[in-house]
Design a protein around this motif. Structure first.
Motif, PDB file in Angstrom:
ATOM      1  N   PRO A 176       1.321   0.413   9.696  1.00  0.00           N
ATOM      2  CA  PRO A 176       1.470  -1.038   9.563  1.00  0.00           C
ATOM      3  C   PRO A 176       1.493  -1.444   8.104  1.00  0.00           C
ATOM      4  CG  PRO A 176      -0.731  -0.472  10.354  1.00  0.00           C
ATOM      5  CD  PRO A 176       0.052   0.798  10.283  1.00  0.00           C
ATOM      6  N   THR A 177       2.258  -2.489   7.822  1.00  0.00           N
ATOM      7  CA  THR A 177       2.290  -2.987   6.448  1.00  0.00           C
ATOM      8  C   THR A 177       0.995  -3.710   6.165  1.00  0.00           C
ATOM      9  OG1 THR A 177       3.388  -4.998   7.186  1.00  0.00           O
ATOM     10  CG2 THR A 177       4.794  -3.219   6.408  1.00  0.00           C
ATOM     11  N   ARG A 178       0.570  -3.633   4.940  1.00  0.00           N
ATOM     12  CA  ARG A 178      -0.680  -4.281   4.555  1.00  0.00           C
ATOM     13  C   ARG A 178      -0.348  -5.551   3.786  1.00  0.00           C
ATOM     14  NH1 ARG A 178      -4.982  -0.206   2.197  1.00  0.00           N
ATOM     15  NH2 ARG A 178      -6.384  -1.607   3.274  1.00  0.00           N
ATOM     16  N   GLY A 179      -1.023  -6.610   4.173  1.00  0.00           N
ATOM     17  CA  GLY A 179      -0.858  -7.870   3.453  1.00  0.00           C
ATOM     18  C   GLY A 179      -1.644  -7.840   2.146  1.00  0.00           C
TER      19      GLY A 179
END
Length: 94
Positions: A79-82
């Protein structure tokens, strides 16, 4: 999936690095890598020739990209990290 013949196996192997180690991929629900302990000729119940690859000792988990290529697992993407928010100062003053 159709069964693989010795000729088809030889053709596929001949396209690969001759110095590469051969391992056996086992169990799609808990993919593991095993050494091949030997190659033995045999016959099926109708007398047709077979070749058995004997399972050796277990070496560990199958690499995820191999399990995906065998369609034993779905590809996964991390998952992409904010952006992380900065911590507030602990003194209560802003």
């Amino acid at each position: 999936m159709p069964e693989l013949t010795v000729g088809e196996l030889v053709d596929q192997l001949s396209a690969l690095d001759r110095d590469a180690t051969v391992r056996l991929a086992v169990n799609p629900f808990f993919p593991m890598a095993h050494r091949i302990a030997g190659v033995m000729p045999g016959r099926d119940e109708n007398g047709r020739p077979l070749v058995f690859l004997a399972d050796g000792d277990q070496l560990g988990h199958l690499p995820p990209d191999v399990a995906v290529e065998l369609t034993w697992q779905e590809p996964t993407i991390a998952p992409t990290r904010g952006r992380r928010r900065a911590a507030r100062p602990s003194g209560g003053d802003h």
